[in-house]
Design an enzyme around this catalytic site. Sequence first.
Site: not given
Lengths: 329, 278
Positions: A30, A61, A83-84, A86, A89, A130
Site C-alpha cells: 500500500e 492485507e 505498512q505497519f 499492527g 493480522y 503502529h
Amino acid sequence: MTRTMTLGKAINAGLRTAMEDDPKVILMGEDIGRLGGVFRVTDGLQKDFGEDRVIDTPLAESGIIGTAIGLALRGYRPVCEIQFDGFVYPAYDQIVSQLAKMHYRSAGRLTLPVTIRLPFGGGIGAVEHHSESPEAYFAHTAGLKVVACSSPAEANVMIRQAIASDDPVIFLEPKRRYHEKGEVDPEISVEGAFPLHASRVLREGTDCTVVAYGPMVRVAMDAAAAAASESGPSLEVIDLRSLSPLDMDPIFTSVRKTGRMVVVHEAPGTLGLGSELAARVQEECFYSLEAPVLRATGFDTPYPPARVEEHYLPDLDRVLDAVDRCLAH
Amino acid sequence: MAWCRGVDPVRILGTFRGNDQGGWDPADHNFQLYTIVIGAQTLHATGYAMGIAKDGRVGGDDPAKDEAAIVYFGDGATSQGDVNEAFIWSSVFTAPVVFFCQNNQYAISEPLERQTRVPLYQRASGFGFPGVRVDGNDVLATYAVTQDALNKARGGEGPSLIEAYTYRMGAHTTNDDPTKYRIASEVESWKLKDPIARMKSFLIRQQVADNDYFDSVKADADALAAKLRADCLSMPEPAPDSIFDHVYPHGSPELDAQRATFTRYLDSFADAPAGGHR
C-alpha cells in the site's frame, strides 16, 4: 566500496539490487509506488522499474499476501510491504495457514519465495496498532523463516538474502531505526556475506551475555558501552538476527564463557523469543550457568499510549538492571 | 460525528497526543472508539445492529423506540475483507445498519481507481441492499440521505450504503506528501466546493442567517479552537504504571506482580543523579 546511508535507504538499495538481478522480483504494498511507502523505503523504485514491478495494491492485507502466493506459484518472487506491524493480522490467515504450509502440503514440490517486509516495534510516538512486535506469532509457525535487521549494513544484505531465499521470510524492519546511518557495502554478494540465519557476536565480554535483535541491538550495545565506561560488568552482546530458525551455537559458546544471559526484546515477555532462548540455554548450558536467564522485555500488556511508551520499552537502564540482578546471584 | 454525539474533542485529541487510546465512554455518547485497523468497525456495527434486531428494537409500533447503527469508513476500506463480510452479514440478517462511506478519492496516496472499477455505491446491489451516492460536500443532501437510510433501518428494512462523494483537501498525516501523487489544479477545483462556504451562501440566499449570526459562529469557533489548543497542551502526563490499567476487567495476579516490580524499579531511581542512569 562502502557508502554511508540510513537503514531505510539501505533497504531501498537492497531492493533495487535484487530487482536488477532478478526480473521476477516484484514489490507489492500500500502506497509503495508514487509515494514510496509511508517510510519512503521504496522511494523511486516505481519510477525506475515501472508499475508492473512496483505495485500499489488495493487496501487489503490479506489480498496482498494471498495474491503474492499466487504470483509465487506462477514463478514470481514477490516482496510484500505491510505498512505497519499492527496491520499484518488481516493477512495472518494467509501467512500461517497457506504461505507457511504449502511447501509441506505439496510434499516439497512447491516453493514460495515470498518476502514480507514488516516495519515493527515502537518508539515513534504513534497511535494504537503502529508499534507492535508480532514476531513470536510468526516464529511459532513452522514453515516461515523470521529475521530482524539491526543496522544499515545488515539491512541491505539481509533483505537481498531474504528475497533470494526459497523460503517465505518475515523480514522485520526496526522502524524507529530507519533514519539511523551506517556504512553499507551494496556490492557485497548475497553468497559472500554473513549468512542470513546466523546469530552474531557484536561485542565481546566476559561477565554476562546479552542477546537482542532488531531495534534493541542498539540498546544492548549502548548498555555494554555504558557498563564498560563505568568499570561495570563486561557484557558480550549478540545480535540474534534470525528468530527462526535460531542459531544457538554462538549463544551456547558465549554463555559457557560468561555463565550468565539476559535477553532483551520489545515484545511482551510471556512466550516471547526470550522464553525459547532461556529454555534452550538451560537445556544445553545448565552446568555453565551461574544465574537464571533473565529477560528485559515489554510488559504483558497491550502496547501503551505513546506518552508512556518509554516506560514500556526496555532501555539502557532496564538492561543494566537485569544484568545487575543476574550478577547478584 | 464525534462532535454531534457530544464527545469532547479534547478526548479525541488525547488519543492523537498519545495520552490514551480512546478516553470517552462509548455508552455515554452512543459513539464507539476508533478501531484504526481499516474497516474493522463495519463488522462491529453490523453485530451491534444484529443485537438491536434481536432485542426487538426495529419496526415496532412506536418508531421513537426503534434503533439503528451507522458506521463510517473511507474509500480505501471498501477493499478490505472485513467490510465486504459486513455487507454480507448485514444483508442476510437484515441488520439495521447504515454503511456510510466517505469517498474522498484517496487512500493515502492511492486513487480510487486502485480500489474499484465501479462507483462504490453500486457495490451494494450485489450484496442485496440499496446504495446511494450523495454529494458529500452538500450538507443538507447528506443529512437527508442519512436520515432516510437510518429511518429505513429502524423500520426493519435492513442495511443500506451511502457513498458520500468528497475530496481530501489536505495530507493524510503529517508524514504524507500529496504533491507526490496529485496535481495542484485538482485540489484548487475542490476548494470551490467547500461545504462550509456552500452552506453559508445557501443560508444567506435563503435569508435565514445574517452577518451577526456568522460573526457569532466564527467567534464561537475561535474560542473553541483556543480552548482546545490550551487543553491539549495542558494534558497531564499519564502515570507510568497506567500501562497496567484495564488489561482485564478484573485484573490479573501476574500483571499485579509486574506492576509492583516496575514500581519498585522506578523507585530505585529516587536517589539517582538527575540526567544520568544509575
